[in-house]
Design a protein around this motif. Structure first.
Motif, mmCIF file in Angstrom:
data_model
loop_
_atom_site.group_PDB
_atom_site.id
_atom_site.type_symbol
_atom_site.label_atom_id
_atom_site.label_comp_id
_atom_site.label_asym_id
_atom_site.label_seq_id
_atom_site.Cartn_x
_atom_site.Cartn_y
_atom_site.Cartn_z
ATOM 1 N N LEU A 110 9.963 6.992 18.928
ATOM 2 C CA LEU A 110 9.348 7.594 17.549
ATOM 3 C C LEU A 110 8.392 8.809 17.672
ATOM 4 O O LEU A 110 8.500 9.721 16.771
ATOM 5 C CB LEU A 110 8.796 6.398 16.711
ATOM 6 N N THR A 111 7.541 8.708 18.464
ATOM 7 C CA THR A 111 6.403 9.663 18.802
ATOM 8 C C THR A 111 7.279 10.957 19.234
ATOM 9 O O THR A 111 7.185 12.041 18.702
ATOM 10 C CB THR A 111 5.456 9.245 19.886
ATOM 11 N N ALA A 112 8.204 10.754 20.038
ATOM 12 C CA ALA A 112 8.923 12.071 20.593
ATOM 13 C C ALA A 112 9.645 12.736 19.448
ATOM 14 O O ALA A 112 9.799 13.738 19.217
ATOM 15 C CB ALA A 112 9.872 11.727 21.444
ATOM 16 N N ASN A 113 10.262 11.708 18.663
ATOM 17 C CA ASN A 113 10.996 12.229 17.361
ATOM 18 C C ASN A 113 10.328 13.056 16.487
ATOM 19 O O ASN A 113 10.565 13.951 15.546
ATOM 20 C CB ASN A 113 11.986 11.241 16.863
ATOM 21 N N VAL A 114 8.864 12.387 16.220
ATOM 22 C CA VAL A 114 7.923 13.196 15.367
ATOM 23 C C VAL A 114 7.360 14.418 16.023
ATOM 24 O O VAL A 114 7.488 15.519 15.234
ATOM 25 C CB VAL A 114 6.880 12.085 14.976
ATOM 26 N N THR A 115 7.156 14.493 17.148
ATOM 27 C CA THR A 115 6.458 15.621 17.892
ATOM 28 C C THR A 115 7.640 16.530 17.886
ATOM 29 O O THR A 115 6.929 17.863 17.805
ATOM 30 C CB THR A 115 5.942 15.339 19.136
ATOM 31 N N PHE A 116 8.639 16.377 18.468
ATOM 32 C CA PHE A 116 9.350 17.365 18.743
ATOM 33 C C PHE A 116 10.797 17.418 17.795
ATOM 34 O O PHE A 116 11.851 17.762 18.214
ATOM 35 C CB PHE A 116 10.032 17.269 20.160
ATOM 36 N N GLY A 117 10.475 17.021 16.564
ATOM 37 C CA GLY A 117 11.480 17.013 15.475
ATOM 38 C C GLY A 117 12.320 18.098 15.365
ATOM 39 O O GLY A 117 13.663 18.143 15.117
ATOM 40 N N ALA A 118 11.617 19.200 15.332
ATOM 41 C CA ALA A 118 12.245 20.646 14.874
ATOM 42 C C ALA A 118 13.277 21.094 16.095
ATOM 43 O O ALA A 118 14.257 21.351 15.888
ATOM 44 C CB ALA A 118 11.325 21.818 14.989
ATOM 45 N N GLN A 119 12.926 20.632 17.226
ATOM 46 C CA GLN A 119 13.924 20.833 18.693
ATOM 47 C C GLN A 119 14.913 19.817 18.418
ATOM 48 O O GLN A 119 16.018 20.299 18.854
ATOM 49 C CB GLN A 119 13.174 20.737 19.895
ATOM 50 N N LEU A 120 14.838 18.565 18.078
ATOM 51 C CA LEU A 120 15.697 17.300 18.280
ATOM 52 C C LEU A 120 16.509 17.450 16.870
ATOM 53 O O LEU A 120 17.490 16.718 17.044
ATOM 54 C CB LEU A 120 15.087 16.158 18.252
ATOM 55 N N GLY A 121 16.158 18.207 15.863
ATOM 56 C CA GLY A 121 16.743 18.135 14.700
ATOM 57 C C GLY A 121 16.620 16.805 13.838
ATOM 58 O O GLY A 121 17.756 16.475 13.098
ATOM 59 N N THR A 122 15.562 16.316 13.995
ATOM 60 C CA THR A 122 15.218 14.841 13.351
ATOM 61 C C THR A 122 13.928 15.055 12.333
ATOM 62 O O THR A 122 13.452 13.838 11.944
ATOM 63 C CB THR A 122 15.068 13.720 14.405
ATOM 64 N N ALA A 123 13.623 16.175 12.216
ATOM 65 C CA ALA A 123 12.209 16.465 11.488
ATOM 66 C C ALA A 123 12.398 15.651 10.184
ATOM 67 O O ALA A 123 11.377 15.294 9.606
ATOM 68 C CB ALA A 123 11.825 17.822 11.496
ATOM 69 N N GLY A 124 13.534 15.700 9.522
ATOM 70 C CA GLY A 124 13.591 15.340 8.140
ATOM 71 C C GLY A 124 13.391 13.676 7.926
ATOM 72 O O GLY A 124 13.193 13.194 6.898
ATOM 73 N N PHE A 125 13.427 12.855 9.279
ATOM 74 C CA PHE A 125 13.143 11.472 9.207
ATOM 75 C C PHE A 125 11.734 11.088 9.479
ATOM 76 O O PHE A 125 11.503 10.008 9.869
ATOM 77 C CB PHE A 125 14.149 10.800 10.192
ATOM 78 N N ASN A 126 10.831 12.247 9.786
ATOM 79 C CA ASN A 126 9.415 12.021 10.035
ATOM 80 C C ASN A 126 8.489 10.811 9.347
ATOM 81 O O ASN A 126 8.049 9.957 10.027
ATOM 82 C CB ASN A 126 8.544 13.150 10.291
ATOM 83 N N VAL A 127 8.907 10.745 8.190
ATOM 84 C CA VAL A 127 8.206 9.745 7.398
ATOM 85 C C VAL A 127 8.584 8.574 7.512
ATOM 86 O O VAL A 127 7.927 7.504 7.946
ATOM 87 C CB VAL A 127 8.297 10.026 5.767
ATOM 88 N N ALA A 128 10.067 8.365 7.771
ATOM 89 C CA ALA A 128 10.421 7.014 8.089
ATOM 90 C C ALA A 128 10.092 6.629 9.514
ATOM 91 O O ALA A 128 9.765 5.388 9.881
ATOM 92 C CB ALA A 128 11.800 7.087 7.991
ATOM 93 N N PHE A 129 9.975 7.753 10.535
ATOM 94 C CA PHE A 129 9.772 7.168 11.860
ATOM 95 C C PHE A 129 8.153 6.992 12.009
ATOM 96 O O PHE A 129 7.695 5.891 12.561
ATOM 97 C CB PHE A 129 9.786 8.536 12.873
ATOM 98 N N LEU A 130 7.362 7.585 11.040
ATOM 99 C CA LEU A 130 5.780 7.240 11.009
ATOM 100 C C LEU A 130 5.608 5.764 10.331
ATOM 101 O O LEU A 130 4.799 4.847 10.978
ATOM 102 C CB LEU A 130 5.052 8.084 10.241
ATOM 103 N N ILE A 131 6.392 5.419 9.378
ATOM 104 C CA ILE A 131 6.242 4.276 8.805
ATOM 105 C C ILE A 131 6.718 2.771 9.882
ATOM 106 O O ILE A 131 6.296 1.896 9.890
ATOM 107 C CB ILE A 131 6.937 3.965 7.722
ATOM 108 N N LEU A 132 7.890 3.281 10.373
ATOM 109 C CA LEU A 132 8.603 2.470 11.558
ATOM 110 C C LEU A 132 7.539 2.136 12.619
ATOM 111 O O LEU A 132 7.221 1.022 13.134
ATOM 112 C CB LEU A 132 10.002 2.744 11.825
ATOM 113 N N GLY A 133 6.969 3.340 13.167
ATOM 114 C CA GLY A 133 6.166 3.305 14.115
ATOM 115 C C GLY A 133 4.617 2.374 13.778
ATOM 116 O O GLY A 133 4.206 1.801 14.734
ATOM 117 N N ALA A 134 4.288 2.494 12.641
ATOM 118 C CA ALA A 134 3.130 1.674 12.132
ATOM 119 C C ALA A 134 3.397 0.282 12.093
ATOM 120 O O ALA A 134 2.609 -0.463 12.576
ATOM 121 C CB ALA A 134 2.492 2.318 10.880
ATOM 122 N N LEU A 135 4.485 -0.004 11.739
ATOM 123 C CA LEU A 135 4.897 -1.444 11.590
ATOM 124 C C LEU A 135 5.148 -2.100 13.251
ATOM 125 O O LEU A 135 4.583 -3.062 13.321
ATOM 126 C CB LEU A 135 6.274 -1.586 10.729
#
Length: 233
Positions: A110-135
């Motif tokens: 999840l951290t990789a997807n948030v940190t490198f979302g632009a390169q991985l193409g997952t930046a649009g899901f950052n909020v969902a990743f952060l919520i899931l990571g907190a849980l």
């Protein structure tokens, strides 16, 4: 008017508390030294994500050992913090890794997807990743609390972690508050601040998790069972 004996008692308690804090902090730094070295020397980047994630593994048994030590201190404040920590590390090592490593891997992804979302193409899901990571982080910390105090099966530990998040909302809120405090400390002072406050943070964590341990002991542990994974050291 306070008597000299009372003054000495307070001074002794404070001195012993400081000794415990310093010793547990030193042991936490020692136990987490592989993580500290890896995270300091390796550059953050997509190619190093897996190594950086796996480097976080030592944090899990170290936190579990500190929680065990603080529980033992609350029961019997003898001047043996190193013995308590090392015993907790030994008896909880496997169980803490069983519950911790899957969570560490998920958090790393999840951290990789948030940190490198632009390169991985997952930046649009950052909020969902952060919520899931907190849980996931909440469940991990709660599971470590349970592992540090009881010897349940892995599946039961996971179920009880979820159950207690809802059954003890004030303790869960305290977990969230402690997490926000830790994040703020890192942002303002820097990650090295955790090296100096690890014992304080784990002591505060154990204090906030006491109601959870009490609930589990009353509802899920028979009176003739030991609440720990092995005889106390």
């Amino acid at each position: 008017m306070t008597s000299p004996s009372q003054n000495r008692s307070v001074l002794t308690s404070v001195t012993e508390g400081i000794y415990w804090l310093v010793t547990i902090d030193a042991l936490l730094v020692l136990a987490c030294s592989p993580t500290i070295l890896a995270w300091t020397l390796l550059p953050a980047g997509p190619s190093n994500v897996l190594v950086l994630v796996l480097a976080g593994a030592p944090l899990v048994p170290a936190v579990s050992a500190a929680l065990y030590a603080w529980r033992r201190w609350s029961e019997d404040p003898d001047l043996v913090p190193a013995s308590r920590f090392l015993h907790g590390y030994r008896v909880n090592l496997l169980d803490s890794l069983k519950v911790g490593m899957p969570a560490v891997i998920v958090l790393g992804i999840l951290t990789a997807n948030v940190t490198f979302g632009a390169q991985l193409g997952t930046a649009g899901f950052n909020v969902a990743f952060l919520i899931l990571g907190a849980l996931v982080l909440l469940l991990l910390v709660r599971a470590l609390t349970i592992v540090s105090n009881f010897s349940f099966r892995l599946v039961d530990t996971l179920r009880l972690s979820v159950f207690t998040l809802f059954a003890k909302p004030l303790s869960t809120l305290a977990l969230v508050s402690l997490g926000v405090l830790t994040l703020g400390l890192v942002q303002v002072v820097g990650g090295f601040a955790l090296l100096l406050t690890g014992s304080l943070l784990t002591a505060a964590l154990w204090h906030s998790e006491k109601p959870v341990a009490r609930l589990l002991r009353e509802r899920f542990v028979s009176p003739d069972e030991e609440p720990t994974t092995a005889p106390a050291g």
